[in-house]
Scaffold this motif. Structure first.
Motif, mmCIF file in Angstrom:
data_model
loop_
_atom_site.group_PDB
_atom_site.id
_atom_site.type_symbol
_atom_site.label_atom_id
_atom_site.label_comp_id
_atom_site.label_asym_id
_atom_site.label_seq_id
_atom_site.Cartn_x
_atom_site.Cartn_y
_atom_site.Cartn_z
ATOM 1 N N SER A 134 0.838 -1.194 0.000
ATOM 2 C CA SER A 134 0.000 0.000 0.000
ATOM 3 C C SER A 134 0.876 1.248 0.000
ATOM 4 C CB SER A 134 -0.893 0.010 1.243
ATOM 5 O OG SER A 134 -1.541 1.261 1.365
ATOM 6 N N PHE A 135 0.431 2.239 -0.744
ATOM 7 C CA PHE A 135 1.140 3.514 -0.778
ATOM 8 C C PHE A 135 0.325 4.634 -0.120
ATOM 9 C CE2 PHE A 135 4.984 2.945 -3.252
ATOM 10 C CZ PHE A 135 4.775 1.722 -3.867
ATOM 11 N N SER A 136 -0.689 4.273 0.646
ATOM 12 C CA SER A 136 -1.576 5.287 1.213
ATOM 13 C C SER A 136 -0.846 6.231 2.171
ATOM 14 C CB SER A 136 -2.746 4.632 1.942
ATOM 15 O OG SER A 136 -2.291 3.832 3.017
ATOM 16 N N SER A 137 0.222 5.751 2.786
ATOM 17 C CA SER A 137 0.984 6.602 3.702
ATOM 18 C C SER A 137 2.314 7.041 3.103
ATOM 19 C CB SER A 137 1.246 5.845 5.011
ATOM 20 O OG SER A 137 0.037 5.482 5.636
ATOM 21 N N SER A 138 2.454 6.865 1.813
ATOM 22 C CA SER A 138 3.719 7.151 1.140
ATOM 23 C C SER A 138 3.513 8.166 0.029
ATOM 24 C CB SER A 138 4.302 5.863 0.551
ATOM 25 O OG SER A 138 4.464 4.883 1.546
ATOM 26 N N ALA A 139 4.583 8.806 -0.324
ATOM 27 C CA ALA A 139 4.529 9.779 -1.406
ATOM 28 C C ALA A 139 4.336 9.085 -2.749
ATOM 29 C CB ALA A 139 5.813 10.601 -1.435
ATOM 30 N N MET A 140 3.459 9.664 -3.543
ATOM 31 C CA MET A 140 3.248 9.209 -4.913
ATOM 32 C C MET A 140 3.249 10.438 -5.798
ATOM 33 S SD MET A 140 2.854 5.875 -5.032
ATOM 34 C CE MET A 140 1.962 5.542 -6.540
ATOM 35 N N SER A 141 3.882 10.332 -6.940
ATOM 36 C CA SER A 141 3.982 11.486 -7.832
ATOM 37 C C SER A 141 3.985 11.052 -9.284
ATOM 38 C CB SER A 141 5.260 12.281 -7.540
ATOM 39 O OG SER A 141 5.210 12.885 -6.277
ATOM 40 N N TRP A 142 3.754 12.022 -10.116
ATOM 41 C CA TRP A 142 3.898 11.862 -11.562
ATOM 42 C C TRP A 142 5.079 12.709 -12.030
ATOM 43 C CZ3 TRP A 142 1.164 8.453 -14.447
ATOM 44 C CH2 TRP A 142 -0.024 7.948 -13.910
ATOM 45 N N PHE A 143 5.887 12.108 -12.879
ATOM 46 C CA PHE A 143 6.976 12.796 -13.547
ATOM 47 C C PHE A 143 6.778 12.628 -15.053
ATOM 48 C CE2 PHE A 143 10.035 13.796 -10.150
ATOM 49 C CZ PHE A 143 9.508 13.061 -9.111
ATOM 50 N N ARG A 144 7.478 13.424 -15.818
ATOM 51 C CA ARG A 144 7.431 13.256 -17.274
ATOM 52 C C ARG A 144 8.794 13.560 -17.871
ATOM 53 N NH1 ARG A 144 3.548 18.398 -19.005
ATOM 54 N NH2 ARG A 144 5.102 20.061 -18.642
ATOM 55 N N GLN A 145 9.007 12.974 -19.031
ATOM 56 C CA GLN A 145 10.258 13.200 -19.746
ATOM 57 C C GLN A 145 9.976 13.339 -21.219
ATOM 58 O OE1 GLN A 145 13.371 10.292 -19.100
ATOM 59 N NE2 GLN A 145 14.933 11.782 -19.636
ATOM 60 N N ALA A 146 10.297 14.502 -21.744
ATOM 61 C CA ALA A 146 10.140 14.773 -23.170
ATOM 62 C C ALA A 146 11.438 14.419 -23.883
ATOM 63 C CB ALA A 146 9.784 16.232 -23.380
ATOM 64 N N PRO A 147 11.378 14.160 -25.184
ATOM 65 C CA PRO A 147 12.596 13.812 -25.929
ATOM 66 C C PRO A 147 13.670 14.885 -25.784
ATOM 67 C CG PRO A 147 10.662 13.368 -27.251
ATOM 68 C CD PRO A 147 10.175 14.097 -26.033
ATOM 69 N N GLY A 148 14.872 14.447 -25.432
ATOM 70 C CA GLY A 148 15.984 15.370 -25.320
ATOM 71 C C GLY A 148 15.991 16.214 -24.059
ATOM 72 N N LYS A 149 15.051 15.956 -23.156
ATOM 73 C CA LYS A 149 14.977 16.746 -21.927
ATOM 74 C C LYS A 149 15.099 15.859 -20.700
ATOM 75 C CE LYS A 149 12.166 20.526 -23.747
ATOM 76 N NZ LYS A 149 10.975 21.384 -23.528
ATOM 77 N N GLU A 150 15.417 16.473 -19.586
ATOM 78 C CA GLU A 150 15.498 15.736 -18.333
ATOM 79 C C GLU A 150 14.096 15.440 -17.802
ATOM 80 O OE1 GLU A 150 19.762 17.418 -16.630
ATOM 81 O OE2 GLU A 150 17.912 17.767 -15.515
ATOM 82 N N ARG A 151 14.039 14.407 -17.001
ATOM 83 C CA ARG A 151 12.771 14.059 -16.349
ATOM 84 C C ARG A 151 12.403 15.183 -15.376
ATOM 85 N NH1 ARG A 151 12.825 8.222 -14.012
ATOM 86 N NH2 ARG A 151 14.346 9.168 -12.599
ATOM 87 N N GLU A 152 11.124 15.529 -15.341
ATOM 88 C CA GLU A 152 10.682 16.620 -14.474
ATOM 89 C C GLU A 152 9.448 16.230 -13.680
ATOM 90 O OE1 GLU A 152 9.525 20.092 -16.685
ATOM 91 O OE2 GLU A 152 7.993 19.026 -17.834
#
Length: 126
Positions: free
Chosen positions: A28-46
């Motif tokens: 379970s992640f109910s007490s843990s941090a969850m996030s969305w990241f994205r990475q576009a071509p040629g760019k760092e993950r953000e």
């Protein structure tokens, strides 16, 4: 074995909407941090959006604020990212991430996340 599985990506026209899902299994992640990241071509993950625990404050990157909404379903152990008013610059691979430690760390720091999904492609055409 802990797994995060994203779904919901696809091709959409500018101004359209998509809803990404990330189903967690193995713990379970109910007490843990969850996030969305994205990475576009040629760019760092953000960092895109996330929160430190179920029911906590959600945070957003400035570029998506007022357009994207982060949410969780504790029972389904799933997090969502509702994306509205999509722009071509939102095109990227979107990753779901979970963090079971380092509760003191900034949500935007991807190095502290110990679980990652395989990513789902979001393409926004102009």
């Amino acid at each position: 074995q802990v797994q995060l599985e994203e779904s919901g990506g696809g091709l959409v026209q500018a101004g359209g909407s998509l809803r990404l899902s990330c189903a967690a299994s193995g713990r379970s992640f109910s007490s843990s941090a969850m996030s969305w990241f994205r990475q576009a071509p040629g760019k760092e993950r953000e960092f895109v959006s996330g929160n430190a625990w179920n029911g906590g404050t959600s945070y957003y990157a400035d570029s998506v604020k007022d357009r994207f909404t982060f949410s969780r379903d504790r029972v389904k152990n799933t997090v969502y990212l509702q994306m509205n008013s999509l722009k071509p610059e939102d095109t990227a691979v979107y990753f779901c991430a979970g963090r079971t430690g380092s509760s003191w760390a900034d949500l935007r720091e991807d190095r502290y996340y110990n679980y990652w999904g395989q990513g789902t492609q979001v393409t926004v055409s102009s």
